[in-house]
Design a protein around this motif. Structure first.
Motif, PDB file in Angstrom:
ATOM      1  N   VAL A   1       0.867  -1.182   0.000  1.00 56.96           N
ATOM      2  CA  VAL A   1       0.000   0.000   0.000  1.00 56.96           C
ATOM      3  C   VAL A   1       0.895   1.221   0.000  1.00 56.96           C
ATOM      4  CG1 VAL A   1      -1.795   1.275   1.222  1.00 56.96           C
ATOM      5  CG2 VAL A   1      -1.781  -1.233   1.273  1.00 56.96           C
ATOM      6  N   THR A   2       0.789   2.057  -1.033  1.00 50.06           N
ATOM      7  CA  THR A   2       1.737   3.150  -1.172  1.00 50.06           C
ATOM      8  C   THR A   2       1.071   4.370  -1.804  1.00 50.06           C
ATOM      9  OG1 THR A   2       3.970   3.676  -1.958  1.00 50.06           O
ATOM     10  CG2 THR A   2       2.580   2.339  -3.425  1.00 50.06           C
ATOM     11  N   ALA A   3       1.881   5.343  -2.200  1.00 57.08           N
ATOM     12  CA  ALA A   3       1.366   6.617  -2.714  1.00 57.08           C
ATOM     13  C   ALA A   3       1.350   6.613  -4.244  1.00 57.08           C
ATOM     14  CB  ALA A   3       2.192   7.768  -2.160  1.00 57.08           C
ATOM     15  N   ASP A   4       1.335   7.812  -4.817  1.00 56.43           N
ATOM     16  CA  ASP A   4       1.202   8.002  -6.259  1.00 56.43           C
ATOM     17  C   ASP A   4       2.312   7.285  -7.022  1.00 56.43           C
ATOM     18  OD1 ASP A   4       1.067   9.038  -8.881  1.00 56.43           O
ATOM     19  OD2 ASP A   4       0.257  10.939  -8.151  1.00 56.43           O
ATOM     20  N   ALA A   5       1.947   6.558  -8.053  1.00 57.52           N
ATOM     21  CA  ALA A   5       2.913   5.790  -8.832  1.00 57.52           C
ATOM     22  C   ALA A   5       3.897   6.670  -9.591  1.00 57.52           C
ATOM     23  CB  ALA A   5       2.187   4.872  -9.813  1.00 57.52           C
ATOM     24  N   ASP A   6       3.592   7.958  -9.770  1.00 54.50           N
ATOM     25  CA  ASP A   6       4.503   8.864 -10.468  1.00 54.50           C
ATOM     26  C   ASP A   6       5.642   9.348  -9.574  1.00 54.50           C
ATOM     27  OD1 ASP A   6       3.097   8.711 -12.817  1.00 54.50           O
ATOM     28  OD2 ASP A   6       1.802  10.425 -12.341  1.00 54.50           O
ATOM     29  N   ASP A   7       5.538   9.127  -8.271  1.00 53.25           N
ATOM     30  CA  ASP A   7       6.563   9.573  -7.327  1.00 53.25           C
ATOM     31  C   ASP A   7       7.791   8.669  -7.469  1.00 53.25           C
ATOM     32  OD1 ASP A   7       8.091   9.772  -4.799  1.00 53.25           O
ATOM     33  OD2 ASP A   7       6.427  11.051  -4.144  1.00 53.25           O
TER      34      ASP A   7
ATOM     35  N   THR B   1      -2.311   8.015  -1.610  1.00 55.77           N
ATOM     36  CA  THR B   1      -1.594   9.187  -1.105  1.00 55.77           C
ATOM     37  C   THR B   1      -0.665   8.749   0.024  1.00 55.77           C
ATOM     38  OG1 THR B   1      -3.145   9.771   0.676  1.00 55.77           O
ATOM     39  CG2 THR B   1      -3.688  10.526  -1.563  1.00 55.77           C
ATOM     40  N   TRP B   2       0.094   9.729   0.553  1.00 49.16           N
ATOM     41  CA  TRP B   2       0.975   9.452   1.692  1.00 49.16           C
ATOM     42  C   TRP B   2       0.229   9.544   3.026  1.00 49.16           C
ATOM     43  CZ3 TRP B   2       5.242   7.153   0.488  1.00 49.16           C
ATOM     44  CH2 TRP B   2       6.004   7.523  -0.634  1.00 49.16           C
ATOM     45  N   ARG B   3      -1.056   9.776   3.021  1.00 46.14           N
ATOM     46  CA  ARG B   3      -1.790  10.126   4.236  1.00 46.14           C
ATOM     47  C   ARG B   3      -2.298   8.899   4.999  1.00 46.14           C
ATOM     48  NH1 ARG B   3      -3.210  15.426   4.515  1.00 46.14           N
ATOM     49  NH2 ARG B   3      -5.022  14.951   5.805  1.00 46.14           N
ATOM     50  N   ARG B   4      -2.495   9.096   6.292  1.00 42.16           N
ATOM     51  CA  ARG B   4      -2.988   8.055   7.185  1.00 42.16           C
ATOM     52  C   ARG B   4      -4.365   7.548   6.747  1.00 42.16           C
ATOM     53  NH1 ARG B   4      -1.595   8.434  13.334  1.00 42.16           N
ATOM     54  NH2 ARG B   4      -2.610   6.580  14.227  1.00 42.16           N
TER      55      ARG B   4
END
Length: 331
Positions: free
Chosen positions: A188-194, A222-225
């Motif tokens: 589980v992670t953030a935006d694939a473009d990062d 997102t990076w959010r909780r």
């Protein structure tokens, strides 16, 4: 009581039995002074506790012993340890630091900072970014002194860039979950473009591939909780139950922990969770630790980047600082 007079170069010269000019050359390691004379002068300087005048040294050597530090939001959570690591290392190596804080990706702010730094007699420049989400414009060509980048990817492959090893962080997390006996692992992670997301995912997938398996799924958000909480709902609706989750950062991981615990599942008995960043070391007492995570050693990134400003590498390119797994109750 009279103030004790500071030891002067002439005092060192008198004790060593040489002229003031010879003493100066000896302390500056001039090749015209014999090794025996250099040793005698240095011994006298040490015995007298001589402290050379920094301004005089600057004029004598043509170097200011000052390093420029150009930052993007120096007080930001993840930039701060990089900046502190750099400043402490530069101080330990007897360099003064001239700090300019602004937006290194904004043309107007950058141009003003560049002009100001060009006017100062700096020996080198360290540029500290705010992460690895996207490329930072290179400014190396504006300076005739060594320029080093930390915690920032630039658009010039010839730049010397020091970064946390995000690929290795993902690999450590994946391998740890496997070593804990997990066989059905999600990411589980953030935006694939990062860029950081991509590299952490690459390392994670490599660890699983070496064990002859692959991730059940990868969820990008997102990076959010709050995304971590929502991701658990999505995983629960999937066809395969998971017993391990690698989270792209600790914020996501805390959301995952909250959702798992709210649903009555035991961590780590039912599901083991690993994050990235070692956020709990920054914000809470270690006795309250909930999470196994990967520490990216951002302070270490600042330290090695500062060393490179003083002793520049011969070739450009990215250089990575080794992360470390930090064990917690979630695994």
């Amino acid at each position: 009581m009279a103030t004790q007079r500071a030891v002067r170069l002439s005092d060192v010269a008198a004790v060593a039995g040489v002229s003031k000019a010879t003493a100066s050359k000896a302390l500056n390691d001039s090749p015209v002074v014999s090794p025996a004379t250099k040793a005698r002068v240095r011994e006298a300087a040490e015995r007298l506790d001589f402290r050379p005048n920094a301004l005089a040294l600057s004029f004598a050597s043509g170097r200011s012993r000052t390093v420029g530090l150009l930052t993007h939001r120096a007080t930001a959570t993840f930039s701060r340890p990089v900046v502190m690591g750099a400043i402490l290392r530069l101080g330990s190596r007897e360099r003064a630091v001239l700090v300019f804080d602004g937006r290194i990706d904004a043309h107007r702010d950058m141009a003003e900072s560049v002009r100001t730094l060009q006017d100062r007699r700096i020996d080198g420049l360290l540029v500290v970014g705010s992460g690895y989400a996207r490329l930072t414009p290179s400014i190396t060509h504006h300076f005739d002194v060594p320029v080093t980048y930390a915690f920032a990817a630039t658009d010039d492959p010839d730049d010397v860039v020091f970064l946390p090893d995000n690929e290795r962080a993902g690999y450590l997390a994946g391998r740890h979950l496997l070593e804990r006996g997990r066989t059905s692992i999600a990411h589980v992670t953030a935006d694939a473009d990062d860029l950081a997301v991509r590299r952490r995912e690459e390392g994670f997938r490599r660890a699983l591939a070496e064990a002859g398996t692959e991730a059940v799924t990868t969820l990008h958000g997102t990076w959010r909780r709050e995304w971590g909480e929502r991701a658990v709902e999505i995983l629960d609706d999937g066809p395969v139950p998971v017993d391990g989750i690698f989270c792209g950062n600790d914020h996501i991981a805390f959301g995952v922990l909250d959702a798992l615990e709210a649903s009555g599942r035991r961590v780590p008995d039912d599901v083991a969770v690993v994050g990235v960043d070692n956020w709990e070391e920054v914000v809470v007492d270690q006795k309250l630790r909930r999470l196994t995570t990967v520490d990216l050693d951002l302070t270490g990134v600042g330290r090695v980047a500062a060393d490179n400003v003083i002793d520049p590498a011969a070739h450009g390119g990215e250089r990575f600082v080794e992360p470390a797994l930090v064990l917690g109750p979630s695994t």
